[in-house]
Scaffold this active site. Structure first.
Site, PDB file in Angstrom:
ATOM      1  N   MET A   1     -10.065  -9.243  -2.257  1.00 36.13           N
ATOM      2  CA  MET A   1     -10.754  -8.929  -1.004  1.00 36.13           C
ATOM      3  C   MET A   1     -10.787  -7.421  -0.789  1.00 36.13           C
ATOM      4  O   MET A   1     -11.027  -6.949   0.331  1.00 36.13           O
ATOM      5  CB  MET A   1     -10.073  -9.628   0.173  1.00 36.13           C
ATOM      6  CG  MET A   1     -10.137 -11.148   0.039  1.00 36.13           C
ATOM      7  SD  MET A   1     -10.032 -12.013   1.611  1.00 36.13           S
ATOM      8  CE  MET A   1      -8.457 -11.480   2.194  1.00 36.13           C
TER       9      MET A   1
ATOM     10  N   ASN B   1      -9.649  -3.280  -0.706  1.00 37.04           N
ATOM     11  CA  ASN B   1      -8.541  -2.391  -0.320  1.00 37.04           C
ATOM     12  C   ASN B   1      -7.488  -2.446  -1.425  1.00 37.04           C
ATOM     13  O   ASN B   1      -6.316  -2.788  -1.194  1.00 37.04           O
ATOM     14  CB  ASN B   1      -7.956  -2.752   1.042  1.00 37.04           C
ATOM     15  CG  ASN B   1      -7.070  -1.635   1.579  1.00 37.04           C
ATOM     16  OD1 ASN B   1      -7.227  -0.461   1.203  1.00 37.04           O
ATOM     17  ND2 ASN B   1      -6.128  -1.966   2.422  1.00 37.04           N
ATOM     18  N   LEU B   2      -7.947  -2.120  -2.605  1.00 39.47           N
ATOM     19  CA  LEU B   2      -7.157  -2.366  -3.819  1.00 39.47           C
ATOM     20  C   LEU B   2      -5.916  -1.500  -3.878  1.00 39.47           C
ATOM     21  O   LEU B   2      -5.927  -0.325  -3.499  1.00 39.47           O
ATOM     22  CB  LEU B   2      -8.031  -2.122  -5.054  1.00 39.47           C
ATOM     23  CG  LEU B   2      -9.287  -3.000  -5.138  1.00 39.47           C
ATOM     24  CD1 LEU B   2     -10.056  -2.716  -6.431  1.00 39.47           C
ATOM     25  CD2 LEU B   2      -8.953  -4.477  -5.042  1.00 39.47           C
ATOM     26  N   HIS B   3      -4.840  -2.090  -4.359  1.00 39.56           N
ATOM     27  CA  HIS B   3      -3.555  -1.407  -4.530  1.00 39.56           C
ATOM     28  C   HIS B   3      -3.049  -1.685  -5.948  1.00 39.56           C
ATOM     29  O   HIS B   3      -3.727  -2.359  -6.737  1.00 39.56           O
ATOM     30  CB  HIS B   3      -2.564  -1.876  -3.462  1.00 39.56           C
ATOM     31  CG  HIS B   3      -2.491  -3.376  -3.325  1.00 39.56           C
ATOM     32  ND1 HIS B   3      -2.052  -4.202  -4.336  1.00 39.56           N
ATOM     33  CD2 HIS B   3      -2.831  -4.202  -2.300  1.00 39.56           C
ATOM     34  CE1 HIS B   3      -2.089  -5.452  -3.932  1.00 39.56           C
ATOM     35  NE2 HIS B   3      -2.576  -5.481  -2.708  1.00 39.56           N
TER      36      HIS B   3
ATOM     37  N   HIS C   1      -3.161  -5.283  -7.309  1.00 35.06           N
ATOM     38  CA  HIS C   1      -4.462  -5.705  -7.843  1.00 35.06           C
ATOM     39  C   HIS C   1      -4.695  -5.098  -9.229  1.00 35.06           C
ATOM     40  O   HIS C   1      -5.161  -5.782 -10.146  1.00 35.06           O
ATOM     41  CB  HIS C   1      -5.598  -5.221  -6.929  1.00 35.06           C
ATOM     42  CG  HIS C   1      -5.646  -5.846  -5.583  1.00 35.06           C
ATOM     43  ND1 HIS C   1      -5.499  -5.123  -4.423  1.00 35.06           N
ATOM     44  CD2 HIS C   1      -5.844  -7.131  -5.183  1.00 35.06           C
ATOM     45  CE1 HIS C   1      -5.625  -5.921  -3.365  1.00 35.06           C
ATOM     46  NE2 HIS C   1      -5.822  -7.145  -3.803  1.00 35.06           N
TER      47      HIS C   1
ATOM     48  N   GLN D   1     -11.917 -17.960   5.084  1.00 36.29           N
ATOM     49  CA  GLN D   1     -10.469 -18.169   5.000  1.00 36.29           C
ATOM     50  C   GLN D   1      -9.697 -17.525   6.148  1.00 36.29           C
ATOM     51  O   GLN D   1      -8.470 -17.515   6.127  1.00 36.29           O
ATOM     52  CB  GLN D   1      -9.939 -17.713   3.643  1.00 36.29           C
ATOM     53  CG  GLN D   1      -9.963 -16.221   3.403  1.00 36.29           C
ATOM     54  CD  GLN D   1      -9.659 -15.895   1.954  1.00 36.29           C
ATOM     55  OE1 GLN D   1     -10.429 -16.191   1.046  1.00 36.29           O
ATOM     56  NE2 GLN D   1      -8.498 -15.284   1.707  1.00 36.29           N
TER      57      GLN D   1
ATOM     58  N   GLU E   1       1.081 -13.862  -8.162  1.00 33.84           N
ATOM     59  CA  GLU E   1       2.168 -14.685  -7.611  1.00 33.84           C
ATOM     60  C   GLU E   1       2.566 -14.226  -6.207  1.00 33.84           C
ATOM     61  O   GLU E   1       3.377 -14.869  -5.557  1.00 33.84           O
ATOM     62  CB  GLU E   1       3.382 -14.669  -8.553  1.00 33.84           C
ATOM     63  CG  GLU E   1       3.124 -15.457  -9.815  1.00 33.84           C
ATOM     64  CD  GLU E   1       4.335 -15.582 -10.715  1.00 33.84           C
ATOM     65  OE1 GLU E   1       5.294 -14.796 -10.549  1.00 33.84           O
ATOM     66  OE2 GLU E   1       4.319 -16.458 -11.591  1.00 33.84           O
TER      67      GLU E   1
ATOM     68  N   ASP F   1       0.657 -14.412  -3.711  1.00 32.00           N
ATOM     69  CA  ASP F   1       0.168 -15.545  -2.917  1.00 32.00           C
ATOM     70  C   ASP F   1       0.489 -16.812  -3.697  1.00 32.00           C
ATOM     71  O   ASP F   1      -0.395 -17.475  -4.240  1.00 32.00           O
ATOM     72  CB  ASP F   1      -1.339 -15.390  -2.674  1.00 32.00           C
ATOM     73  CG  ASP F   1      -1.637 -14.126  -1.905  1.00 32.00           C
ATOM     74  OD1 ASP F   1      -1.538 -14.139  -0.689  1.00 32.00           O
ATOM     75  OD2 ASP F   1      -1.912 -13.080  -2.549  1.00 32.00           O
TER      76      ASP F   1
ATOM     77  N   TYR G   1       3.292  -5.105  -2.616  1.00 29.32           N
ATOM     78  CA  TYR G   1       1.994  -4.477  -2.332  1.00 29.32           C
ATOM     79  C   TYR G   1       1.118  -5.484  -1.603  1.00 29.32           C
ATOM     80  O   TYR G   1       1.059  -6.664  -1.978  1.00 29.32           O
ATOM     81  CB  TYR G   1       1.279  -4.081  -3.629  1.00 29.32           C
ATOM     82  CG  TYR G   1       1.821  -2.852  -4.299  1.00 29.32           C
ATOM     83  CD1 TYR G   1       1.576  -1.593  -3.766  1.00 29.32           C
ATOM     84  CD2 TYR G   1       2.557  -2.945  -5.471  1.00 29.32           C
ATOM     85  CE1 TYR G   1       2.053  -0.449  -4.388  1.00 29.32           C
ATOM     86  CE2 TYR G   1       3.044  -1.808  -6.105  1.00 29.32           C
ATOM     87  CZ  TYR G   1       2.786  -0.569  -5.549  1.00 29.32           C
ATOM     88  OH  TYR G   1       3.261   0.555  -6.156  1.00 29.32           O
TER      89      TYR G   1
END
Ligand code: AMP
Length: 278
Positions: free
Chosen positions: A27, A29-31, A34, A58, A148, A150, A184
């Site tokens: 989704m 706002n990559l960190h 990701h 969601q 993992e 989520d 993260y």
């Protein structure tokens, strides 16, 4: 880096591809969590597709969909620097052309999707499974990479893939943490400076509980003590539970493949984390 915005160009790109494709849905706002999945994807497939889409389906009506951090330019730059070649950035009109009411959805199994985050976010996993099913049909990857972080989402999607005979291999990526232990998360940007100092206590509590979950341990007692520790530090825990890593059933005694799961609010930010019992 190619940026695909519609289904026709995605399908055309897919048909011209040689070799296996791994999809990394995000989704945005990559960190670094990701980006670790993107790197993992590149070791397992010849081609990697990262999707960036904040899926309204969601989010509950009182959740943070409107405020969810959207940082597309920065995300694309990070992906380019990471060597990613292709990104899919659909919009709501493409994903839900008839709107979001009265549409076909994918219903995950009750036992996996009504506990933990499913209990406090009704409909969340229907939204997750529906958008993933759409992305899988649009991109036809051989491999689907999920983090993992989520963990419940990962288990549900593994089950959906098996139950519906989806032709994709689900590959879990390990949970990535900041040096102080905080997992993260795109939502970490919501934390104030003071909250950011407190936030690693969530992971620390889970690691502590995991370490103390040796045979004969009083699991309800551990959970109660963990909750109290979090509350005293200013968290509002949603759940803090030991569950089986496959069935996600609550377990009252440590067992192989058990995990501690937590979700807690810190100010306006909802944080989730999980730690396996060693
Ligand atoms: P999101 O953008 O939050 O929907 O996450 C996209 C993917 O990245 C999901 O598969 C997440 O599980 C995964 N992910 C998010 N944070 C982390 C993390 N800290 N470590 C590993 N994977 C993560």
């Amino acid at each position: 880096m190619a940026i695909l915005k519609d289904i026709a160009s995605l399908r055309q790109w897919r048909q011209s591809l040689r070799g296996t494709l791994a999809l990394v849905p995000t989704m945005g706002n990559l960190h670094d969590g990701h980006l670790a999945l993107v790197k993992l994807a590149a070791t397992r497939a010849e081609q990697v597709l990262v999707s960036i889409y904040v899926n309204p389906l969601q989010f509950g009506p009182r959740e943070d969909f409107a405020n969810y951090p959207r940082t597309l330019d920065r995300d694309l730059q990070r992906l380019q620097e990471a060597g990613c070649q292709t990104v899919f950035t659909p919009d709501d009109g493409l994903m839900y052309p008839r709107g979001r009411q009265d549409i076909s959805v994918v219903m995950p199994p009750h036992s996996l999707s009504t506990v933990l985050c499913g209990a406090s976010r009704p409909g969340h996993f229907v939204g997750v499974c529906t958008v993933l099913n759409k992305l899988l049909h649009m991109a036809s990857p051989e491999i689907l990479i999920l983090g993992e972080k989520d963990y419940q989402q990962l288990r549900i999607v593994q089950q959906i893939v098996a139950d519906l005979n989806l032709n994709v291999q689900v590959l879990p990526g390990p949970l990535q943490r900041e040096t102080d232990g905080l997992a993260y998360s795109s939502r970490n940007t919501f934390l104030s400076l003071a909250e950011r100092q407190v936030a690693p206590l969530l992971a620390a509590t889970l690691f502590d509980l995991a370490r103390r979950s040796i045979s004969g341990a009083d699991v309800p007692g551990l959970a109660a003590a963990g909750r109290e520790r979090l509350e005293q530090a200013g968290f509002l825990p949603d759940y803090l539970e030991l569950r089986d890593g496959q069935s996600l059933r609550a377990v009252t005694a440590p067992q192989p493949d058990a995990r501690w799961f937590a979700a807690a609010r810190l100010g306006q930010t909802r944080l989730i984390d999980n730690v396996i019992v060693p």
